[in-house]
Enzyme design. Sequence first.
Site, PDB file in Angstrom:
ATOM      1  N   GLU A   7       9.468   1.449  10.931  1.00  0.00           N
ATOM      2  CA  GLU A   7      10.676   2.416  10.710  1.00  0.00           C
ATOM      3  C   GLU A   7       9.981   3.517  11.048  1.00  0.00           C
ATOM      4  O   GLU A   7       9.239   3.917  10.087  1.00  0.00           O
ATOM      5  CB  GLU A   7      11.440   2.044   9.682  1.00  0.00           C
ATOM      6  CG  GLU A   7      12.721   2.959   9.430  1.00  0.00           C
ATOM      7  CD  GLU A   7      12.560   4.228   9.188  1.00  0.00           C
ATOM      8  OE1 GLU A   7      12.529   5.038   9.916  1.00  0.00           O
ATOM      9  OE2 GLU A   7      12.894   4.486   7.990  1.00  0.00           O
TER      10      GLU A   7
ATOM     11  N   GLU B 204       8.819  15.981  15.938  1.00  0.00           N
ATOM     12  CA  GLU B 204       9.355  15.837  14.581  1.00  0.00           C
ATOM     13  C   GLU B 204       8.773  16.970  13.931  1.00  0.00           C
ATOM     14  O   GLU B 204       7.642  16.893  13.468  1.00  0.00           O
ATOM     15  CB  GLU B 204       8.953  14.507  14.072  1.00  0.00           C
ATOM     16  CG  GLU B 204      10.008  14.062  12.963  1.00  0.00           C
ATOM     17  CD  GLU B 204       9.529  12.710  12.849  1.00  0.00           C
ATOM     18  OE1 GLU B 204       8.445  11.991  12.840  1.00  0.00           O
ATOM     19  OE2 GLU B 204      10.541  12.046  11.973  1.00  0.00           O
TER      20      GLU B 204
ATOM     21  N   LYS C 296       0.894  -1.114  -0.022  1.00  0.00           N
ATOM     22  CA  LYS C 296       0.029  -0.027  -0.126  1.00  0.00           C
ATOM     23  C   LYS C 296       0.819   1.340   0.068  1.00  0.00           C
ATOM     24  O   LYS C 296       1.608   1.619   0.911  1.00  0.00           O
ATOM     25  CB  LYS C 296      -1.004   0.150   1.306  1.00  0.00           C
ATOM     26  CG  LYS C 296      -1.727   1.135   0.833  1.00  0.00           C
ATOM     27  CD  LYS C 296      -2.583   1.450   2.422  1.00  0.00           C
ATOM     28  CE  LYS C 296      -1.737   2.721   2.795  1.00  0.00           C
ATOM     29  NZ  LYS C 296      -1.737   4.040   2.141  1.00  0.00           N
TER      30      LYS C 296
ATOM     31  N   CYS D 262      13.145  10.864   7.644  1.00  0.00           N
ATOM     32  CA  CYS D 262      13.039  10.354   9.239  1.00  0.00           C
ATOM     33  C   CYS D 262      14.474  10.544   9.755  1.00  0.00           C
ATOM     34  O   CYS D 262      14.415  10.888  11.068  1.00  0.00           O
ATOM     35  CB  CYS D 262      12.738   8.820   9.148  1.00  0.00           C
ATOM     36  SG  CYS D 262      13.811   7.764   7.925  1.00  0.00           S
TER      37      CYS D 262
END
Length: 496
Positions: free
Chosen positions: A265, A396, A190, A299
């Site tokens: 992750e 973040e 996906k 990331c």
Amino acid sequence: MAGLDSTPKPDPTPKVLYTKLFIDNEFVDAEGGKTFPTINPSTGTKIIDISEASPADVDKAVAAAKRAFARGSPWRLTSGAQRAAMMHKLADLIVQHQDEIASLESLDNGKPFANAYGEVLNAAELIRYYAGWADKVHGLTVPSDDGSFCLTRKEPIGVVGQITPWNYPMVMVALKLAPALAAGCTCVFKPAEQTSLTALRVASFVKEAGFPPGVINFVPGFGQTGAALTAHKDVAKISFTGSTEVGHLILKAAGESNLKRVTLELGGKSPLVIFNDADLDLAAQHAHEGLFHNAGQTCCAPTRVFVQSKVYDEFVKKAVALALEKKVGDPFVPGVNQGPQIDTETFDKILGLIESGKKEGAKLETGGKRLGKAGYFVEPTVFSNVTDNMQIAKEEIFGPVQSIFKFETLEEVIERSNDTHYGLAAGVFTKNIDLALEYAKAVEAGSVWINQWSSINFQTPFGGFKESGIGREMGEESMNHYFETKSISIRLPTRS
Ligand code: NAI
Ligand code: MG
């Protein structure tokens, strides 16, 4: 290799050929013909409508993957070498269409064409790297206490669900599919709702590469589609990259369904530590590249730069000078090295966090605003005098916002580096190897880079401590996440 040394040819208006689900080696409409628009982040306008997989469509894709994995199926009878050959063919087809795929990526994701192009090649190479593992993972013969002759087999885990983010779409296609295929698993992939186009272009190569029907399936859609995959009892494993928030949901759904295996992750708030004796130009360059690359949407970006007090002011000057050199704009214009943010949601979040930084007393050195009126462009932004309790120090940001902190001692910076629930990456710049290794040992992070940032290689395990993830990708370590180990013990007439 075809195309490797050809000159890249960007096409700002690439033809979009594939927008449907891909199940059993055919493109098919979603249930009820449902679609959703994919947006060009440089303009904020619709590119095209994509089929949206419902939970019933996910069922179909998983059923196809389950059939393809059944005992005695053509895929289960392949040797490692045969799987590798199909993977190399898939990589060849990607390389043969590299201009088109990179153009689709720049259009759909907004990243500068040169970066998109590099990532397409990178994805092909990553597939080849794992093709190399397909015939090299095997079990052991094990001395056992009861005298049995014991051997272990590494068996593919089954149907793997793969859910990816929008920041590096092509690398994600390779990173998720390749180790699963090398191991002999089957896949339901996906893509992120913001960036389905390149994954669907890859889908169009699957049949030609020789994969039997059902081995690789694609189900575009939103979180609901991902959630259906995650809850599915016939999915043996989910490999996910994305937000920590959704990582929690996936682990919960895995627990509530069938205890499927999960690798995650997730996000980061990675510290980069620069000591007084560091090569300051090099450190500033790496801190800049690491943070601003991909418009800050990485990331493992170094979002907390800790600079020792003696060189702090000089470092800030260099960081600001580099940010001012950045060329922001249309990803198809040569020389542009920062495109738009991916969507309105992340764009608004970034601008909100910049405001919070100003309010909480960080010093805005440059940037801080929206650029232009159309699309989701943000000025390269640098904050100095950032302290640990500010929102920009904890959350973040996932945008082009560099935060520079000051520190005095090694012990202090170790403690501050680790004072976060994340643990993806860390870096240290110093000419003193003892100091560098002391920091590398003490910091809680899956990757530590010394006198450089972002040394990510196919051979090196990559993943997070703490809430930055579970498991590792890249290298042999990733392969192990796609196998179950079976022990077979044979009673022998004698123990000798
Ligand atoms: P997200 O985690 O919501 O989306 C990533 C993928 O998960 C997408 O394919 C999405 O459709 C899917 N998803 C969403 N909800 C799901 C659910 N309940 N079950 C299964 N799959 C689901 O990330 P999003 O919203 O795109 O970005 C939000 C923030 O996450 C970013 O601002 C950034 O801070 C972080 N992020 C981190 C990434 C990384 O590389 N670690 C990548 C993307 C985002
Ligand atoms: Mg989301």
